[in-house]
Design a protein around this motif. Structure first.
Motif, PDB file in Angstrom:
ATOM      1  N   ASN A 287      24.454  21.551  22.051  1.00  0.00           N
ATOM      2  CA  ASN A 287      23.933  22.895  21.988  1.00  0.00           C
ATOM      3  C   ASN A 287      25.316  23.598  22.358  1.00  0.00           C
ATOM      4  N   CYS A 288      25.798  24.181  21.080  1.00  0.00           N
ATOM      5  CA  CYS A 288      27.052  24.935  21.183  1.00  0.00           C
ATOM      6  C   CYS A 288      26.629  26.376  21.107  1.00  0.00           C
ATOM      7  N   ALA A 290      28.651  28.866  20.031  1.00  0.00           N
ATOM      8  CA  ALA A 290      29.089  29.492  18.938  1.00  0.00           C
ATOM      9  C   ALA A 290      28.443  28.988  17.856  1.00  0.00           C
ATOM     10  N   ALA A 291      28.044  29.681  16.853  1.00  0.00           N
ATOM     11  CA  ALA A 291      27.541  29.000  15.479  1.00  0.00           C
ATOM     12  C   ALA A 291      28.333  28.044  14.811  1.00  0.00           C
ATOM     13  N   HIS A 292      29.739  28.287  14.853  1.00  0.00           N
ATOM     14  CA  HIS A 292      30.520  27.080  14.229  1.00  0.00           C
ATOM     15  C   HIS A 292      30.868  26.067  15.031  1.00  0.00           C
ATOM     16  N   ASP A 295      29.800  22.356  13.456  1.00  0.00           N
ATOM     17  CA  ASP A 295      30.917  21.949  12.257  1.00  0.00           C
ATOM     18  C   ASP A 295      32.199  21.721  12.704  1.00  0.00           C
ATOM     19  N   THR A 429      35.549  24.471  21.468  1.00  0.00           N
ATOM     20  CA  THR A 429      34.150  24.324  21.635  1.00  0.00           C
ATOM     21  C   THR A 429      33.449  24.698  22.953  1.00  0.00           C
ATOM     22  N   GLU A 499      31.063  26.677   4.846  1.00  0.00           N
ATOM     23  CA  GLU A 499      30.639  26.533   6.091  1.00  0.00           C
ATOM     24  C   GLU A 499      32.172  25.881   6.914  1.00  0.00           C
ATOM     25  N   LYS A 502      34.536  28.914   6.992  1.00  0.00           N
ATOM     26  CA  LYS A 502      34.145  29.791   8.132  1.00  0.00           C
ATOM     27  C   LYS A 502      34.429  29.198   9.419  1.00  0.00           C
ATOM     28  N   THR A 503      34.021  27.921   9.739  1.00  0.00           N
ATOM     29  CA  THR A 503      34.356  27.271  10.846  1.00  0.00           C
ATOM     30  C   THR A 503      35.699  27.467  11.218  1.00  0.00           C
ATOM     31  N   ASP A 510      39.266  32.092  17.553  1.00  0.00           N
ATOM     32  CA  ASP A 510      38.776  32.072  18.932  1.00  0.00           C
ATOM     33  C   ASP A 510      39.785  31.614  19.917  1.00  0.00           C
TER      34      ASP A 510
END
Length: 553
Positions: A287-288, A290-292, A295, A429, A499, A502-503, A510
């Motif tokens: 359960n991260c 951030a969306a990236h 990945d 992360t 993906e 973007k990651t 970040d």
């Protein structure tokens, strides 16, 4: 000519005696079985005659040799002595089996040979007990050199790290290890408490450290890489070799790659490849925040076997129950790496570097409290640094500990991130509380059930990435550009190129935010900006988050 009764000559002698077993072996053998040039020339003529269905005898061999222009004057006497030797041998089978055990040019000396040699030396007259045992030690060294090779550690150069590579079992063992000494005692049939064994052990140690037939290496641990090739150990004696578009199993020692026994991945096999981030709930249900995040963890996971010099640490931050440590342990578990979970303590820097030098994955757990050495040590390790220290307090000898391991750091309060030099090296992360199955035993059972498929997916993905020579975007990770470039190729291999890009871009952006969030002044400024009534001038909010203000502080 003084003929030495080698296995090769015994078989050639039996061929001259029309032994059907020897002739049958002759047809299937190759010139590589004959290191001696004269033996090899005779063998080639014999094989040619056998292939043509012609008789093999002293006359036919000489005639065929002269016809081919290979005959030499010494052939006549050599063939006569071969024939005489063959007449003394009743069973050629043991000689055939001995040569069949010769692999990769390394002769496997049999137990019977060395035990017989030791008995002969110990029963010899005219030698003192010391002379007998000294000769016995030399005989053991020679027998081991027929079976394998000696090595010493290229940096440490001491008895404790000297090694023997067993050419039959394809294992690399430290000579002073219990495993090697136990095997040696059994191979020689000599009790380890006997003084004869002490002489043999000392002779072997000397040969490995300073003998003429030894050389220095740095043994590998778990996995390693070379130009356009990645190697994953598969038990102590086998290697999975990954090259562009190809995956193959080979022996330990192939291409000069030597994995130390006990520092290898448990044996595994190639099967239908499956992404463990789909098949294993531990990875699938991460359960991260951030969306990236997922990945980024996947790219870190896939990159472990590539072992670049500079390895970005994975920072897993989140509240209690977010599964940070279990995720890091799961990554080690699916590869089969030992779970090195270290508590971060003020006095723990020495232990940190010892773990880093061992290879694999080091987990620094619950790094919540400010620790004076952590940020600097992690930053140095992330860019291929090392630590040199005295071997013993009583002398000036030094030992160098290198950053050979990857690192995962878990924390609910990552105060170490306030160090901008370290934060710029991290893969950040943030994790929320975990949902779904959390029973540890169930997660482990699922990982073991999917391990072969997961590792097959890893090597197939890496193989495809190695074959990719296409361009990749620049600036995806300023500190670890090689990791980012290969990460894009891994993304392409998975069909997730965009993906992956973007990651990596999101992760790079970040870093500054992560540093500011855990800096006392930075955190206070963030709180001020987030208050609706607060006006902030001098830099827009976007500029603040990207760290533009840092140079003015």
């Amino acid at each position: 000519m003084n003929l030495h009764p080698t296995h090769q000559r015994a078989i050639l002698g039996r061929v001259l005696c029309e032994d059907t077993a020897a002739i049958g072996w002759l047809k299937a053998a190759s010139t590589s079985n004959f290191p001696d040039p004269l033996e090899r020339d005779i063998f080639k003529v014999m094989r040619q005659l056998a292939a043509g269905g012609e008789p093999i005898n002293l006359v036919s061999i000489v005639e065929a040799g002269k016809k081919a222009g290979d005959w030499q004057m010494e052939w006549d006497r050599f063939l006569a002595e071969l024939f005489s030797l063959g007449m003394t041998i009743s069973d050629v089978g043991p000689h055939i089996r001995a040569i069949a055990e010769v692999k990769d040019g390394v002769s496997v000396s049999s137990e019977a040979d060395i035990r017989g040699a030791l008995i002969q030396i110990l029963n010899s007259k005219g030698l003192s007990k010391v002379e007998q045992k000294t000769q016995a030690g030399s005989a053991v060294v020679e027998a081991l050199l027929q079976r394998g090779k000696f090595y010493f550690h290229a940096e440490r150069k001491d008895f404790a790290s000297s090694m023997f590579f067993d050419g039959q079992r394809k294992t690399l063992l430290r000579i002073q290890s219990d495993k090697f000494l136990s095997w040696l005692a059994g191979w020689l049939s000599v009790n380890r408490t006997d003084s004869l064994f002490t002489y043999a052990k000392s002779a072997v140690e000397d040969a490995a450290l300073s003998g003429q037939a030894t050389r220095g290496i740095i043994p590998e641990s778990f996995f390693c890489s070379r130009a356009s090739a990645v190697y994953l150990s598969c038990g102590d004696g086998r290697i999975m070799k990954v090259t562009p578009g190809k995956v193959e199993m080979t022996d330990n020692g192939a291409d000069g790659i030597l994995f130390a026994a006990g520092r290898t991945l448990p044996a595994w096999k190639i099967t239908e490849p499956k992404d463990p981030f789909s098949t294993c709930s531990l990875f699938r249900n991460v359960n991260c925040a951030a969306a990236h995040g997922l990945d980024l963890i996947r790219l870190f996971f896939l990159s472990l076997p590539t072992c670049p010099t500079c390895k970005p640490p994975l920072s897993l931050s989140g509240d209690v129950g977010s599964g940070k440590t279990r995720l890091a342990r799961g990554i080690a578990e699916i590869y089969g790496l030992p779970e090195v979970v270290n508590k971060v303590e003020e006095t723990g820097e020495g232990d940190f570097w010892v773990s880093m030098d061992s290879g694999g994955l080091v987990i620094l757990d619950n790094a919540d409290t400010k620790t004076s050495w952590l940020a600097d040590a992690l930053a140095a390790a992330a860019t291929g640094g090392c630590k040199e220290k005295r071997r013993l307090y009583s002398d000036s000898d030094t030992v160098r500990l290198r950053a050979r391991s990857w690192v995962a750091v878990t924390s609910a309060n990552p105060t170490f991130a306030s160090d901008s030099g370290l934060a710029d090296r991290l893969l950040v992360t943030r994790m929320n509380r975990r949902e779904g199955e959390t029973a540890d035993a169930v997660l482990s059972e699922e990982i073991q059930a999917n391990r072969d498929a997961a590792l097959s997916w890893v090597v197939q993905t890496i193989s495809a990435a190695l074959a990719d020579v296409g361009p990749v975007p620049k600036g995806l990770n300023s500190r670890h550009p090689d990791f980012a470039a290969f990460g894009v190729r891994l993304g392409r291999a998975m069909g997730r190129e965009q993906e992956a890009i973007k990651t990596l871009r999101a992760a790079e952006a970040d870093k500054a935010a992560f540093c500011i969030e855990h800096d006392v002044v930075g955190a206070a400024l963030i709180n001020l900006i987030q208050l609706e009534s607060t006006e902030f001038s001098g830099c827009d909010k976007a500029g603040f988050w990207h760290g533009d203000w840092v140079s003015n502080v």
